[in-house]
Design an enzyme around this catalytic site. Sequence first.
Site, mmCIF file in Angstrom:
data_model
loop_
_atom_site.group_PDB
_atom_site.id
_atom_site.type_symbol
_atom_site.label_atom_id
_atom_site.label_comp_id
_atom_site.label_asym_id
_atom_site.label_seq_id
_atom_site.Cartn_x
_atom_site.Cartn_y
_atom_site.Cartn_z
ATOM 1 N N LYS A 178 0.761 13.714 0.762
ATOM 2 C CA LYS A 178 -0.843 14.360 0.715
ATOM 3 C C LYS A 178 -0.918 15.897 0.553
ATOM 4 O O LYS A 178 -1.664 16.168 -0.131
ATOM 5 C CB LYS A 178 -1.437 13.981 2.082
ATOM 6 C CG LYS A 178 -1.134 12.330 2.194
ATOM 7 C CD LYS A 178 -2.753 12.167 2.713
ATOM 8 C CE LYS A 178 -2.409 10.524 3.190
ATOM 9 N NZ LYS A 178 -3.056 9.525 1.539
ATOM 10 N N THR A 189 -8.496 5.960 -2.050
ATOM 11 C CA THR A 189 -10.265 5.545 -1.773
ATOM 12 C C THR A 189 -10.780 7.010 -1.644
ATOM 13 O O THR A 189 -12.210 7.051 -2.687
ATOM 14 C CB THR A 189 -10.664 4.159 -1.580
ATOM 15 O OG1 THR A 189 -10.304 4.823 -0.124
ATOM 16 C CG2 THR A 189 -9.765 3.235 -1.981
ATOM 17 N N HIS A 192 0.953 -1.309 0.162
ATOM 18 C CA HIS A 192 0.500 -0.130 0.150
ATOM 19 C C HIS A 192 0.786 1.385 0.233
ATOM 20 O O HIS A 192 0.240 2.157 0.277
ATOM 21 C CB HIS A 192 -0.931 0.222 1.035
ATOM 22 C CG HIS A 192 -1.956 -0.996 1.376
ATOM 23 N ND1 HIS A 192 -3.670 -0.551 0.132
ATOM 24 C CD2 HIS A 192 -2.738 -1.789 1.759
ATOM 25 C CE1 HIS A 192 -4.097 -1.677 0.247
ATOM 26 N NE2 HIS A 192 -3.557 -2.266 1.528
ATOM 27 N N LYS A 252 -14.326 8.555 -3.495
ATOM 28 C CA LYS A 252 -15.735 8.547 -2.889
ATOM 29 C C LYS A 252 -16.497 9.907 -3.498
ATOM 30 O O LYS A 252 -17.555 10.358 -3.837
ATOM 31 C CB LYS A 252 -15.734 8.700 -1.525
ATOM 32 C CG LYS A 252 -15.511 6.780 -0.586
ATOM 33 C CD LYS A 252 -14.859 6.908 0.410
ATOM 34 C CE LYS A 252 -14.212 5.373 0.873
ATOM 35 N NZ LYS A 252 -13.400 5.712 2.228
#
Length: 691
Positions: A428, A533, A229, A537
């Site tokens: 991020k 993910t 991951h 969404k």
Amino acid sequence: MATTTKTEGSVPGTAKVPAEAHPLAEESSKIASNISYHACYSPHFSPFKFDREQAYYATAESVRDRLIQQWNETYLHFHKVDPKQTYYLSMEYLQGRALTNAIGNLNIQNAYAEALVKLGHEMENIAEQICAVLYPGDTTENGKLLRLKQQYFLCSASLQDIIFRFKERREGKRAWKWSEFPNKVAVQLNDTHPTLAIPELMRILMDNEGLGWNEAWDITKRTIAYTNHTVLPEALEKWSQSVMQKLLPRHMEIIEEIDKRFMAMIRSTRMDLESKLPNMCILDNNPQKPVVRMANLCVVSSHTVNGVAQLHSDILKAELFADYVSIWPTKFQNKTNGITPRRWLRFCSPELSSIITKWLKTDRWITDLDLLSNLRQFADNEELHAEWASAKMANKRLLAQYVLQVTGVSIDPNSLFDIQVKRIHEYKRQLLNILGAVYRYKKLKEMNAEERKKTTARTIMFGGKAFATYTNAKRIVKLVNDVGAVVNNDPDVNKYLKVVFVPNYNVSVAEMLIPGSELSQHISTAGMEASGTSNMKFSLNGCIIIGTLDGANVEIREEIGEENFFLFGAKANEVPRLRKERENGLFKPDPRFEEAKQFIRSGAFGSYDYNLLLESLEGNSGYGRGDYFLVGQDFPSYMDAQARVDEAYKNRKRWLKMSILSTAGSGKFSSDRTIMQYAKEIWNIEACPVP
């Protein structure tokens, strides 16, 4: 006709239910009786009240009755048929509220909602918000031991249960062999946290079942597969050899033997790789800090290794695990992540779901998400636009109420709702987002009143958590809150800009934020996000993405159409060169980037010293310093993309079309598709429905 009592606080055992002939009414009456039974005969019963907590527990126990019945029927069926089964080991299940999810998946939400009304409650009012999750700190020796104990407990308990079931299904049958085990059992390791399943399965087979090394190793390799991951160095788990030896000496012996045999194989069959062994071997015997490399153990011991987005899998094969690929080229696959459309659209945005069902003339999209593509033919339809806008506005109003409730900040549903929610980490790049907000605020302050009226009003929301020991993440969160405190209380600007940090971000909060979103930021440094993910969404809910070509963004952009995605930033294959240029002093920062940093340093957002945070964006490049994550590099193209967002949002017809096409292009990202691919291409299992 009997009457029912709908007053909250009545004793549930006294409630009467009508005897209508309608199937839903009949079902809801049975459910109400079952809830009443559990309310009367559970530890939570009180003869004086039937409040929300009691209603929750009684409802949960009622749902559990149905689940247990189905579990028992499934277990009995599997016992008779003896199919191959997959066991998915993960230390990180953020499952959210189980009650509404279970009721929805059982397709009895309407009956339960009506039953609760009969008993004086509303479904949405009684739903375990889960608000605390144990992530033990591992900066101390005791913290490390606790985390390792947790990992071992998960692996050992799971494997013992798996083996018990395997043996149970063979009782009274013909003589069987352990070599059959991989034909009946598939074990998937979700990242490296359950890696101890490898030496634990070896230990059980050899020490408890009496198998020799070769047979136990063959069974283990054919049973276990590994999902990677991350490519982040600190997330590729490594355990101190001394800690492992102290807690799990037998497992350490097994790991040493696996490593020894792997190195012997390389030396005998691939002499060209012998110089690479220091990086490929499982045990790093560096005298200063000897560790067990858990990712290496997974790759060596698994029959299949997969990444979770095409770009991520390509990077694994070309960079991180390239030497292993040269030994086992067919071992490595891609399985792009997916999300469940039940939770992330049907349950959390029922109004939008109803509109989709109306226009598609079927609700089969809930289990066949590819059907969403049929929305494309209506993307310019003004009637759909009106209904779509109404549903999105309803979700925005609900979100505005929630934000006011938990933060005290009033936000305007007519503004653009711009949301970034994910784990707080420098890669991020929440820091890029807040620097952009700082620059936006500074420019708004420099405008006169008439100029401000021409801008696109925006509410920027952040949410997420970080490890307690991650200092720079804490600084980023503080900066977001300090900027918000100034901006939100500035009467000149707060009609046009709000900045909010939504506290205690979790799955339940996401179920509020995502349906109410219009723009979502997925802005990680290219090549550093495995998949993501939340981007799926948001897109499923008709939210437009601004992002880099990283993780699943690449595939989302392909599916929804590049014209419906606000792209910016360096590409993954450019990142190494850009870091090298930075290291050699060749980077020239954009004036807007310098202006935003200087504005923070001026004290505009309080007296806290942000120099240490801002200095991480300056100087020579290196992991964790010198703008390793290329915030300054991508800042100008990020601001240019945000300007395109502002213009697009002013054109409501264009924006609504983009929103509809985002949902229409989300079919690929169903977890149903992902699981089917795992089942066919890694686990070699088939569906085994209960008759």
